[in-house]
Enzyme design. Structure first.
Site, PDB file in Angstrom:
ATOM      1  N   ARG A  30       0.845  -1.116   0.048  1.00  0.00           N
ATOM      2  CA  ARG A  30      -0.115   0.027  -0.121  1.00  0.00           C
ATOM      3  C   ARG A  30       0.954   1.024   0.099  1.00  0.00           C
ATOM      4  O   ARG A  30       1.936   1.420   0.608  1.00  0.00           O
ATOM      5  CB  ARG A  30      -0.915   0.057   1.169  1.00  0.00           C
ATOM      6  CG  ARG A  30      -1.919  -0.759   1.137  1.00  0.00           C
ATOM      7  CD  ARG A  30      -2.910  -0.797   2.390  1.00  0.00           C
ATOM      8  NE  ARG A  30      -2.339  -1.018   3.628  1.00  0.00           N
ATOM      9  CZ  ARG A  30      -1.768  -0.090   4.455  1.00  0.00           C
ATOM     10  NH1 ARG A  30      -2.122   1.222   4.375  1.00  0.00           N
ATOM     11  NH2 ARG A  30      -1.029  -0.266   5.460  1.00  0.00           N
ATOM     12  N   TYR A 158      -1.853  -3.702  -6.506  1.00  0.00           N
ATOM     13  CA  TYR A 158      -1.604  -4.348  -5.434  1.00  0.00           C
ATOM     14  C   TYR A 158      -2.553  -4.430  -4.140  1.00  0.00           C
ATOM     15  O   TYR A 158      -3.249  -3.067  -3.787  1.00  0.00           O
ATOM     16  CB  TYR A 158      -0.293  -3.825  -4.902  1.00  0.00           C
ATOM     17  CG  TYR A 158       0.065  -4.833  -3.594  1.00  0.00           C
ATOM     18  CD1 TYR A 158       0.838  -5.980  -4.016  1.00  0.00           C
ATOM     19  CD2 TYR A 158      -0.150  -4.675  -2.311  1.00  0.00           C
ATOM     20  CE1 TYR A 158       1.209  -6.839  -3.178  1.00  0.00           C
ATOM     21  CE2 TYR A 158       0.195  -5.498  -1.434  1.00  0.00           C
ATOM     22  CZ  TYR A 158       0.896  -6.577  -1.898  1.00  0.00           C
ATOM     23  OH  TYR A 158       1.446  -7.522  -0.831  1.00  0.00           O
ATOM     24  N   LYS A 167      -9.655  -2.328   2.575  1.00  0.00           N
ATOM     25  CA  LYS A 167      -9.103  -0.703   3.297  1.00  0.00           C
ATOM     26  C   LYS A 167     -10.003   0.220   2.862  1.00  0.00           C
ATOM     27  O   LYS A 167     -10.260   0.835   3.610  1.00  0.00           O
ATOM     28  CB  LYS A 167      -7.687  -0.801   3.442  1.00  0.00           C
ATOM     29  CG  LYS A 167      -6.589  -2.002   3.569  1.00  0.00           C
ATOM     30  CD  LYS A 167      -6.822  -2.351   4.925  1.00  0.00           C
ATOM     31  CE  LYS A 167      -5.949  -3.248   5.448  1.00  0.00           C
ATOM     32  NZ  LYS A 167      -6.209  -4.050   6.653  1.00  0.00           N
ATOM     33  N   HIS A 187     -10.218  -2.043  12.381  1.00  0.00           N
ATOM     34  CA  HIS A 187      -9.241  -2.957  11.988  1.00  0.00           C
ATOM     35  C   HIS A 187      -8.897  -3.884  12.865  1.00  0.00           C
ATOM     36  O   HIS A 187      -7.789  -3.756  13.758  1.00  0.00           O
ATOM     37  CB  HIS A 187      -8.133  -1.888  11.847  1.00  0.00           C
ATOM     38  CG  HIS A 187      -6.864  -2.705  11.015  1.00  0.00           C
ATOM     39  ND1 HIS A 187      -5.384  -2.288  11.147  1.00  0.00           N
ATOM     40  CD2 HIS A 187      -6.949  -3.638  10.222  1.00  0.00           C
ATOM     41  CE1 HIS A 187      -4.579  -2.955  10.419  1.00  0.00           C
ATOM     42  NE2 HIS A 187      -5.687  -3.830   9.843  1.00  0.00           N
ATOM     43  N   SER A 209       0.446  -3.453  12.039  1.00  0.00           N
ATOM     44  CA  SER A 209       1.095  -4.381  11.239  1.00  0.00           C
ATOM     45  C   SER A 209       2.092  -5.000  11.769  1.00  0.00           C
ATOM     46  O   SER A 209       2.829  -4.237  12.859  1.00  0.00           O
ATOM     47  CB  SER A 209       1.257  -3.968   9.889  1.00  0.00           C
ATOM     48  OG  SER A 209       2.054  -3.037  10.014  1.00  0.00           O
ATOM     49  N   CYS A 211       2.453  -7.368  14.207  1.00  0.00           N
ATOM     50  CA  CYS A 211       2.299  -7.966  15.296  1.00  0.00           C
ATOM     51  C   CYS A 211       1.587  -9.112  15.402  1.00  0.00           C
ATOM     52  O   CYS A 211       1.171  -9.898  16.490  1.00  0.00           O
ATOM     53  CB  CYS A 211       1.456  -7.017  16.160  1.00  0.00           C
ATOM     54  SG  CYS A 211       2.266  -5.412  16.560  1.00  0.00           S
ATOM     55  N   ASP A 236      -8.964  -9.432   9.998  1.00  0.00           N
ATOM     56  CA  ASP A 236      -8.480  -8.369   9.819  1.00  0.00           C
ATOM     57  C   ASP A 236      -9.591  -7.050  10.063  1.00  0.00           C
ATOM     58  O   ASP A 236      -9.142  -5.978  10.559  1.00  0.00           O
ATOM     59  CB  ASP A 236      -8.141  -8.268   8.426  1.00  0.00           C
ATOM     60  CG  ASP A 236      -7.229  -6.863   7.938  1.00  0.00           C
ATOM     61  OD1 ASP A 236      -6.303  -6.521   8.720  1.00  0.00           O
ATOM     62  OD2 ASP A 236      -7.664  -6.441   6.780  1.00  0.00           O
ATOM     63  N   ARG A 327       2.217 -12.229  -0.264  1.00  0.00           N
ATOM     64  CA  ARG A 327       1.035 -12.346   0.283  1.00  0.00           C
ATOM     65  C   ARG A 327       0.391 -13.709   0.043  1.00  0.00           C
ATOM     66  O   ARG A 327       0.434 -14.332  -1.098  1.00  0.00           O
ATOM     67  CB  ARG A 327      -0.031 -11.371  -0.048  1.00  0.00           C
ATOM     68  CG  ARG A 327       0.443  -9.966   0.488  1.00  0.00           C
ATOM     69  CD  ARG A 327      -0.183  -9.705   1.959  1.00  0.00           C
ATOM     70  NE  ARG A 327       0.565  -8.661   2.302  1.00  0.00           N
ATOM     71  CZ  ARG A 327      -0.107  -7.855   3.501  1.00  0.00           C
ATOM     72  NH1 ARG A 327      -1.431  -8.367   3.804  1.00  0.00           N
ATOM     73  NH2 ARG A 327       0.441  -6.574   3.978  1.00  0.00           N
TER      74      ARG A 327
HETATM   75  O1  TSX Z   1       2.606 -13.766  15.591  1.00  0.00           O
HETATM   76  C1  TSX Z   1       3.198 -13.433  16.756  1.00  0.00           C
HETATM   77  N1  TSX Z   1       2.571 -13.676  17.984  1.00  0.00           N
HETATM   78  C2  TSX Z   1       1.108 -13.978  18.040  1.00  0.00           C
HETATM   79  C3  TSX Z   1       0.691 -15.131  17.810  1.00  0.00           C
HETATM   80  C4  TSX Z   1      -0.349 -15.965  18.098  1.00  0.00           C
HETATM   81  N2  TSX Z   1       4.748 -13.277  16.225  1.00  0.00           N
HETATM   82  C5  TSX Z   1       5.136 -12.947  15.176  1.00  0.00           C
HETATM   83  C6  TSX Z   1       5.239 -11.612  15.077  1.00  0.00           C
HETATM   84  C7  TSX Z   1       5.589 -11.122  13.640  1.00  0.00           C
HETATM   85  C8  TSX Z   1       4.324 -11.254  12.748  1.00  0.00           C
HETATM   86  C9  TSX Z   1       5.292 -13.218  17.693  1.00  0.00           C
HETATM   87  N3  TSX Z   1       6.393 -12.973  17.721  1.00  0.00           N
HETATM   88  C10 TSX Z   1       4.570 -13.546  19.015  1.00  0.00           C
HETATM   89  C11 TSX Z   1       3.391 -13.664  19.042  1.00  0.00           C
HETATM   90  O2  TSX Z   1       2.910 -13.749  20.193  1.00  0.00           O
HETATM   91  N4  TSX Z   1       5.853 -13.369  19.838  1.00  0.00           N
HETATM   92  C12 TSX Z   1       6.914 -12.979  19.152  1.00  0.00           C
HETATM   93  C13 TSX Z   1       8.285 -12.911  19.560  1.00  0.00           C
HETATM   94  C14 TSX Z   1       8.833 -14.411  19.853  1.00  0.00           C
HETATM   95  C15 TSX Z   1       9.882 -14.619  18.726  1.00  0.00           C
HETATM   96  C16 TSX Z   1      10.179 -15.907  18.637  1.00  0.00           C
HETATM   97  C17 TSX Z   1      10.248 -16.705  19.956  1.00  0.00           C
HETATM   98  C18 TSX Z   1       9.312 -16.160  21.046  1.00  0.00           C
HETATM   99  C19 TSX Z   1       8.816 -14.963  21.088  1.00  0.00           C
HETATM  100  N5  TSX Z   1      10.727 -17.805  19.957  1.00  0.00           N
HETATM  101  C20 TSX Z   1      11.124 -18.930  21.177  1.00  0.00           C
HETATM  102  O3  TSX Z   1      10.597 -18.529  22.212  1.00  0.00           O
HETATM  103  C21 TSX Z   1      11.788 -19.894  20.780  1.00  0.00           C
HETATM  104 MN    MN Z   2      -4.938  -5.205   8.118  1.00  0.00          MN
END
Ligand code: TSX
Ligand code: MN
Length: 546
Positions: A30, A158, A167, A187, A209, A211, A236, A327
């Site tokens: 976007r 896109y 959106k 959102h 985004s 998270c 979403d 995607r």
């Molecule tokens: O999606 C994530 N969530 C929500 C899941 C239901 N991610 C990925 C974010 C990028 C899109 C996460 N990353 C989450 C999370 O709860 N937590 C983390 C941070 C994290 C990354 C790797 C590990 C732990 C925490 N690995 C180990 O502990 C081995």
């Molecule tokens: Mn979104």
């Protein structure tokens, strides 16, 4: 599309009905700086949106649209946002010269007869005009005309620029309609959390985004949480209204998931992997010599002979094989945990709203607001640290109220006021929470395991929303009592837990300064109620410090 190489057939044994699309390399995300809200009065777009006067916007785009579809096929795409037969669903019609957009809308919306039947003889549909134009970013614009419920988009094929249902309509235009009609277009993901008694508690959650919203929407609880199950309603967008019973009710207006591929794999999101292995479009991912889709985080090493997202032979020195914003476009009903409520015309009753962000320091794993107005303050003051997935600097804190900064189709201060007004109509409002899965220690290591283990936090949230569970009152809100979190099977030290669950009180004053600066840009349109919330927190913090 296969004949014209707009789509490449993937391995039809392993991925039946799946195709790869490679977008123009200058058209991969976007483009917020080319996205405008076109109202007569600049103040109605507000300081966080790009604004152009409607007549100027038409004048700019008419010459670009003139003849832009010559020699191409124009598709007329009626689509329904929301379950068939629901009074809360809305119809849109997109004109486009991109067959890839048509195929994507076929997955992402309820397309065709179901939409025209819902429309009947009414003229209440949101029109959208889209052309690829010449794909030159200099001649790319996404224009919203809220008064006419109209979107004009040119120069991009896109995702959020071109699938006008998502959106543009379901958030920006629907947000304007929602304010006038007394509902909310948000959102947010929607999930139902089933506990061992068989009761299902529905919650929505707004995250900026990067998270992991889609991962949370498809969460699989760990072994220690036998009897719990997460039902996916949406990943979403949520349309929220006040029910006759005074509760908040939600529908997911979409019928598919348009998710970021990199980082999606059998460990992080097995449900997504099981959803996208058929009848799906993969955009800007890499491809193996066996014509299997591949991306970073899919769970395998890059195989020899890998072709990158631009169709070039890949080697480790080329960087990423899949574009970081590549995607999957996949039907929601294929998700193993899809909720039957996806098609329920009345939607689902919401017991809790979660606001989340990525914060290495400061904000605890979870806390609850004191009441609706304090909860709206928590949403309005959300901030998240940027990751490499977005453009610009990494690790910079960006304010993103309700994760709606790029998606609010009117003045964000008026949007806050609308949230407060909604609360006054809810006799049984959902409880509101803030979560942060991303706290790190002094070495930068994540303190919380996240992913499926987040069910432990959701469990506290759903119990709190029923008036159960134990919370400790602090100046920032209601924190869980450590003994009231089910941490069975997790090896977290007391020190880690204390760190995860304690707000950094001295640093919080600086955070409030930042939030105040953000609020000030809205001038006198900023609701006094939220300004008061901020000063209440400050007063309580300093009372504790004294
Ligand atoms: O999606 C994530 N969530 C929500 C899941 C239901 N991610 C990925 C974010 C990028 C899109 C996460 N990353 C989450 C999370 O709860 N937590 C983390 C941070 C994290 C990354 C790797 C590990 C732990 C925490 N690995 C180990 O502990 C081995
Ligand atoms: Mn979104």
């Amino acid at each position: 599309m296969v004949r014209s190489r707009t789509l490449l057939e993937l391995n039809q044994q392993a991925y039946p009905g799946c195709f790869l699309h490679r977008s123009n390399p200058n058209d991969v995300a976007r483009t917020e700086h080319l996205t405008f809200i076109c109202t007569e009065d600049r103040e109605d777009a507000g300081p966080t949106n790009n604004w152009m006067a409607p007549a100027d916007a038409r004048g700019r785009l008419e010459p670009l649209f003139r003849g832009s579809m010559r020699g191409r096929t124009m598709y007329v795409v009626p689509y329904l946002m929301g379950p068939a037969g629901s009074p809360f669903s809305r119809v849109g019609v997109e004109l486009t010269d991109s067959p890839y957009v048509v195929a994507s809308l076929r997955v992402m919306t309820r397309m065709g007869r179901v939409a025209t039947e819902q429309l009947g003889t009414s003229e209440m549909f949101a029109p959208g005009l889209h052309s690829l134009g010449d794909l030159d970013p200099e001649r790319r614009f996404i224009m919203h005309f809220p008064r006419e419920r109209l979107v004009w988009s040119i120069g991009s094929g896109y995702g959020g620029n071109a699938l006008l249902s998502k959106k543009c309509f379901a958030l920006r235009i629907a947000g304007v309609m929602a304010r006038e009609e007394g509902w909310l277009a948000e959102h947010m993901l929607i999930v139902g959390i089933e506990d061992p008694t068989g009761r299902i508690t529905y919650v929505t959650a707004a995250f900026p985004s990067a998270c992991g919203k889609t991962n949370l929407a498809m969460l699989i609880p760990p072994a220690a949480f036998e009897g719990y199950k997460v039902w996916t309603v949406g990943d979403d967008i949520a349309w929220l209204r006040v029910g006759d019973d005074g509760r908040l009710w939600a529908i997911n207006p979409e019928a598919g998931f348009f998710g970021v591929a990199p980082g999606t794999g059998p460990k992080s999101n097995p449900n997504a992997m099981a959803t996208l292995d058929r009848n799906s479009l993969l955009t800007n991912v890499a491809m193996t010599p066996d014509r299997l889709p591949w991306w970073e985080g899919i769970g395998t090493e890059p195989p020899p002979g890998l072709i990158d997202w631009q169709g070039r032979a890949w080697s480790a020195k080329n960087g990423k094989a899949a574009h970081p914003n590549s995607r999957f476009t996949t039907p929601a009903k294929q998700c193993p945990t899809i909720s039957p409520a996806l098609d329920d015309p009345k939607g689902v009753p919401i017991s809790a709203i979660i606001f989340g962000g990525r914060r290495a320091r400061l904000t605890p794993l979870v806390y609850q607001s004191r009441d609706w107005e304090h909860g709206v303050f928590l949403g309005a003051s959300m901030g998240s640290e940027t990751t490499a997935a977005a453009t610009g600097a990494v690790g910079v804190l960006r304010r993103d109220p309700m994760a709606m900064l790029p998606f609010c189709g009117y003045n964000t201060a008026d949007y806050f006021a609308h949230w407060l007004a909604m609360g006054r109509r809810l006799t049984h409002p959902p409880a509101i929470f803030t979560v942060n899965w991303f706290r790190t220690d002094s070495d930068g290591k994540f303190l919380w395991p996240g992913f499926g283990e987040n069910i432990r936090v959701l469990d506290w949230i759903i119990r709190r929303s029923r008036g159960e569970g134990i919370a400790i009152t602090t100046p920032i809100g209601l924190l869980p009592a450590v003994r009231d979190l089910n941490l069975e099977g997790l090896a977290l030290t007391d020190k880690t837990l204390a760190e995860l669950l304690s707000p950094d009180i001295p640093a919080w004053n600086a955070e409030l300064d930042e939030q105040e600066r953000f609020f000030k840009q809205f001038g006198s349109r900023m609701p006094q109620g939220l300004i008061n919330q901020l000063s209440d927190v400050r007063t309580q913090l300093n009372r504790v410090a004294d």
